[in-house]
Write a protein that holds these residues in place. Structure first.
Motif, mmCIF file in Angstrom:
data_model
loop_
_atom_site.group_PDB
_atom_site.id
_atom_site.type_symbol
_atom_site.label_atom_id
_atom_site.label_comp_id
_atom_site.label_asym_id
_atom_site.label_seq_id
_atom_site.Cartn_x
_atom_site.Cartn_y
_atom_site.Cartn_z
ATOM 1 N N VAL A 41 0.856 -1.192 0.000
ATOM 2 C CA VAL A 41 0.000 0.000 0.000
ATOM 3 C C VAL A 41 0.885 1.232 0.000
ATOM 4 O O VAL A 41 1.805 1.344 0.825
ATOM 5 C CB VAL A 41 -0.936 0.013 1.229
ATOM 6 C CG1 VAL A 41 -1.718 1.326 1.291
ATOM 7 C CG2 VAL A 41 -1.886 -1.177 1.184
ATOM 8 N N ALA A 42 0.614 2.143 -0.916
ATOM 9 C CA ALA A 42 1.406 3.366 -1.042
ATOM 10 C C ALA A 42 0.529 4.591 -0.885
ATOM 11 O O ALA A 42 -0.576 4.648 -1.419
ATOM 12 C CB ALA A 42 2.101 3.406 -2.404
ATOM 13 N N ILE A 43 1.033 5.572 -0.159
ATOM 14 C CA ILE A 43 0.440 6.912 -0.125
ATOM 15 C C ILE A 43 1.275 7.798 -1.038
ATOM 16 O O ILE A 43 2.500 7.856 -0.901
ATOM 17 C CB ILE A 43 0.428 7.495 1.296
ATOM 18 C CG1 ILE A 43 -0.478 6.675 2.211
ATOM 19 C CG2 ILE A 43 -0.028 8.948 1.268
ATOM 20 C CD1 ILE A 43 -0.546 7.218 3.624
ATOM 21 N N VAL A 44 0.614 8.488 -1.960
ATOM 22 C CA VAL A 44 1.302 9.396 -2.875
ATOM 23 C C VAL A 44 0.690 10.781 -2.734
ATOM 24 O O VAL A 44 -0.464 10.998 -3.118
ATOM 25 C CB VAL A 44 1.189 8.923 -4.341
ATOM 26 C CG1 VAL A 44 1.963 9.862 -5.261
ATOM 27 C CG2 VAL A 44 1.684 7.490 -4.491
ATOM 28 N N SER A 45 1.434 11.714 -2.162
ATOM 29 C CA SER A 45 0.910 13.077 -2.087
ATOM 30 C C SER A 45 1.126 13.769 -3.425
ATOM 31 O O SER A 45 2.109 13.530 -4.120
ATOM 32 C CB SER A 45 1.572 13.864 -0.948
ATOM 33 O OG SER A 45 2.928 14.149 -1.226
ATOM 34 N N MET A 59 3.117 2.296 -9.718
ATOM 35 C CA MET A 59 3.055 1.431 -8.545
ATOM 36 C C MET A 59 1.825 0.527 -8.592
ATOM 37 O O MET A 59 1.889 -0.635 -8.192
ATOM 38 C CB MET A 59 3.074 2.273 -7.278
ATOM 39 C CG MET A 59 4.426 2.908 -7.007
ATOM 40 S SD MET A 59 4.500 3.766 -5.408
ATOM 41 C CE MET A 59 6.271 4.125 -5.322
ATOM 42 N N ALA A 60 0.714 1.076 -9.093
ATOM 43 C CA ALA A 60 -0.488 0.252 -9.236
ATOM 44 C C ALA A 60 -0.246 -0.889 -10.215
ATOM 45 O O ALA A 60 -0.666 -2.029 -9.980
ATOM 46 C CB ALA A 60 -1.655 1.115 -9.708
ATOM 47 N N ARG A 61 0.434 -0.613 -11.320
ATOM 48 C CA ARG A 61 0.731 -1.664 -12.290
ATOM 49 C C ARG A 61 1.623 -2.740 -11.690
ATOM 50 O O ARG A 61 1.573 -3.906 -12.104
ATOM 51 C CB ARG A 61 1.380 -1.064 -13.540
ATOM 52 C CG ARG A 61 1.655 -2.090 -14.630
ATOM 53 C CD ARG A 61 2.006 -1.470 -15.958
ATOM 54 N NE ARG A 61 0.866 -0.794 -16.575
ATOM 55 C CZ ARG A 61 0.852 -0.360 -17.846
ATOM 56 N NH1 ARG A 61 1.932 -0.528 -18.610
ATOM 57 N NH2 ARG A 61 -0.204 0.254 -18.335
ATOM 58 N N GLU A 62 2.422 -2.353 -10.689
ATOM 59 C CA GLU A 62 3.290 -3.325 -10.016
ATOM 60 C C GLU A 62 2.594 -4.012 -8.856
ATOM 61 O O GLU A 62 3.223 -4.763 -8.119
ATOM 62 C CB GLU A 62 4.561 -2.635 -9.532
ATOM 63 C CG GLU A 62 5.481 -2.167 -10.642
ATOM 64 C CD GLU A 62 6.113 -3.298 -11.431
ATOM 65 O OE1 GLU A 62 6.003 -4.463 -10.996
ATOM 66 O OE2 GLU A 62 6.708 -3.023 -12.483
ATOM 67 N N GLY A 63 1.288 -3.741 -8.667
ATOM 68 C CA GLY A 63 0.512 -4.485 -7.685
ATOM 69 C C GLY A 63 0.149 -3.748 -6.415
ATOM 70 O O GLY A 63 -0.509 -4.323 -5.532
ATOM 71 N N ALA A 64 0.540 -2.495 -6.279
ATOM 72 C CA ALA A 64 0.256 -1.749 -5.049
ATOM 73 C C ALA A 64 -1.138 -1.132 -5.080
ATOM 74 O O ALA A 64 -1.649 -0.760 -6.140
ATOM 75 C CB ALA A 64 1.295 -0.652 -4.841
ATOM 76 N N LYS A 65 -1.735 -1.008 -3.915
ATOM 77 C CA LYS A 65 -2.941 -0.205 -3.740
ATOM 78 C C LYS A 65 -2.499 1.216 -3.388
ATOM 79 O O LYS A 65 -1.502 1.393 -2.675
ATOM 80 C CB LYS A 65 -3.821 -0.802 -2.651
ATOM 81 C CG LYS A 65 -4.310 -2.198 -2.985
ATOM 82 C CD LYS A 65 -5.091 -2.821 -1.836
ATOM 83 C CE LYS A 65 -5.522 -4.240 -2.180
ATOM 84 N NZ LYS A 65 -6.247 -4.893 -1.065
ATOM 85 N N ILE A 66 -3.261 2.211 -3.849
ATOM 86 C CA ILE A 66 -2.775 3.584 -3.811
ATOM 87 C C ILE A 66 -3.744 4.519 -3.088
ATOM 88 O O ILE A 66 -4.940 4.560 -3.414
ATOM 89 C CB ILE A 66 -2.560 4.131 -5.239
ATOM 90 C CG1 ILE A 66 -1.752 3.157 -6.101
ATOM 91 C CG2 ILE A 66 -1.888 5.496 -5.170
ATOM 92 C CD1 ILE A 66 -0.333 2.933 -5.644
ATOM 93 N N PHE A 115 -7.184 0.123 3.716
ATOM 94 C CA PHE A 115 -6.314 -0.920 3.167
ATOM 95 C C PHE A 115 -5.637 -1.795 4.223
ATOM 96 O O PHE A 115 -5.042 -2.817 3.890
ATOM 97 C CB PHE A 115 -5.243 -0.299 2.273
ATOM 98 C CG PHE A 115 -5.796 0.419 1.067
ATOM 99 C CD1 PHE A 115 -6.676 -0.215 0.203
ATOM 100 C CD2 PHE A 115 -5.434 1.732 0.798
ATOM 101 C CE1 PHE A 115 -7.175 0.441 -0.916
ATOM 102 C CE2 PHE A 115 -5.929 2.402 -0.314
ATOM 103 C CZ PHE A 115 -6.807 1.747 -1.185
ATOM 104 N N GLY A 116 -5.690 -1.371 5.493
ATOM 105 C CA GLY A 116 -5.157 -2.204 6.564
ATOM 106 C C GLY A 116 -3.681 -2.066 6.838
ATOM 107 O O GLY A 116 -3.183 -2.623 7.823
ATOM 108 N N ARG A 117 -2.956 -1.309 6.014
ATOM 109 C CA ARG A 117 -1.516 -1.192 6.194
ATOM 110 C C ARG A 117 -0.990 -0.052 5.329
ATOM 111 O O ARG A 117 -1.684 0.481 4.470
ATOM 112 C CB ARG A 117 -0.814 -2.483 5.803
ATOM 113 C CG ARG A 117 -1.079 -2.881 4.342
ATOM 114 C CD ARG A 117 -0.547 -4.249 4.012
ATOM 115 N NE ARG A 117 0.915 -4.280 4.016
ATOM 116 C CZ ARG A 117 1.621 -5.389 3.898
ATOM 117 N NH1 ARG A 117 1.000 -6.564 3.799
ATOM 118 N NH2 ARG A 117 2.946 -5.353 3.883
#
Length: 283
Positions: A41-45, A59-66, A115-117
Motif C-alpha cells: 500500500v502506497a500513499i502518494v501526495s 506502482m499500481a501496475r506493479e501491484g500496489a494499492k494507492i 487498506f489495513g496497512r
C-alpha cells in the motif's frame, strides 16, 4: 533557453490542472508490471497529476494499492483514481492540505482503515512561485511554500511511521534546483535543498528500524506546476536548456520511485536519483 517545445499556455492559479494542459503530460507506465509491489500500500501526495499520477499508476501496475492525496484538483484526482483502477488496483482519494499536521494524520488513518496497512510513502506534493528579486518575496509566500514543500513531508512521514515495518520505504521528491539553484525560484529551491538534507538525515535515523529513505530530484518535467508557475514564453521553452533539449515526461520519472520502493533497491538508503535530461550535478 531557446526553441519552442510546447504551445504557449498559462494557468492563473496553483496547483495547476493537468486536464487544462495541451498536450497533457504522459503518465501511463511505459512497461508491463512484474509484481514488484504486489500487496503493498502506497500513499502518494500530489498524486492527482504529473509525477505523482505517473508514480501512482506505475506502482499500481506493479501491484500496489494507492492512496492519493491532493489539495483541491477534484477532476484530475478523479481521473487518477480511474486510471489506477484501470490498472487492476484500488485507489483512495484524500482531499486536503499536507501543510497541516492534523490533515496528514487523518489521511494516514483513512488509508489504514481502507487498506489495513501502509508500506510506502511518496512525499511529492509541492508548490512554487517565481520572484525576480528577493525584496519582492513576501513572508506569507515564503511560509506557504515551506509549509507545503517541507512541513508536509515531515508531517506525513511522522504520521506513517507507526504503521511502517521493516522493508518499508519513504521516497521524497526534491529537484535539480536543490543542486543548481534557480534565480527566480528562491523559496522553492531552498525547500528542495531542505528535502535533500531531510532525506539523508531521516535515512540515518530510521536505518536501524529497517526503513529505507531515498529521494528523486527531477529536472525539467512537463507537469501542471509549469504553466501554473511561469509565463507563456518560458512554458513553451520548458526543457530546452537540458542537455537532451526537451522536457521529460512524468512516466520517465516514475520508474525511479518504483525502483526505490521495491526490493531492487534493498541496499539503498539516503540516496537521490536524478532523472533530469542529462545534467551532471554534484551530490
Amino acid at each position: 533557453m531557446s526553441g519552442q517545445l510546447q504551445p504557449e499556455q498559462r494557468q492563473e492559479r496553483q496547483p495547476g490542472r493537468q486536464y487544462q494542459m495541451h498536450p497533457e503530460p504522459d503518465c501511463l507506465p511505459r512497461y508491463p508490471g512484474s509484481g514488484k509491489l504486489k500487496d503493498r500500500v502506497a500513499i502518494v501526495s500530489g498524486g492527482d497529476s504529473g509525477i505523482g499520477r505517473a508514480t501512482a499508476l506505475a506502482m499500481a501496475r506493479e501491484g500496489a494499492k494507492i492512496a492519493i492525496i491532493y489539495l483541491e484538483e477534484d477532476k484530475d484526482a478523479e481521473r487518477s483514481r480511474q486510471m489506477v483502477e484501470e490498472e487492476g488496483s484500488e485507489a483512495l482519494l484524500l482531499r486536503g492540505d499536507v501543510g497541516y499536521e492534523a490533515f496528514c494524520r487523518e489521511a494516514v488513518g483513512k488509508t489504514v482503515d481502507r487498506f489495513g496497512r501502509i508500506d510506502i510513502l511518496v512525499n511529492n506534493a509541492a508548490e512554487q512561485h517565481t520572484e525576480k528579486r528577493l525584496e519582492e518575496l513576501e513572508a506569507e509566500q515564503l511560509e506557504r511554500t515551506f509549509r507545503t514543500n517541507v512541513f508536509g513531508y515531515f508531517y506525513l512521514a511522522k504520521a506513517v511511521l507507526p504503521h511502517l515495518k521493516e522493508g518499508s520505504s519513504i521516497i521524497n521528491t526534491t529537484s535539480i534546483t536543490a543542486y543548481k539553484g534557480s534565480p527566480a525560484l528562491l523559496d522553492y529551491s531552498a525547500t528542495r535543498g531542505a528535502i535533500v538534507a531531510f532525506t539523508r538525515s531521516l535515512s540515518q535515523n530510521l536505518i536501524e528500524r529497517g526503513i529505507r529513505v531515498n529521494g528523486v530530484a527531477p529536472g525539467p518535467i512537463w507537469t501542471p506546476l509549469i504553466p501554473a508557475s511561469f509565463d507563456e514564453e518560458r512554458v513553451a521553452a520548458h526543457g530546452s536548456s537540458a542537455p537532451m533539449k526537451r522536457a521529460g515526461q512524468p512516466n520517465e520519472v516514475a520508474p525511479c520511485y518504483v525502483f526505490l520502493a521495491s526490493e531492487d533497491a534493498s541496499y539503498m538508503s539516503g540516496q537521490v536519483l536524478h532523472p533530469n535530461g542529462g545534467t551532471i550535478v554534484s551530490s
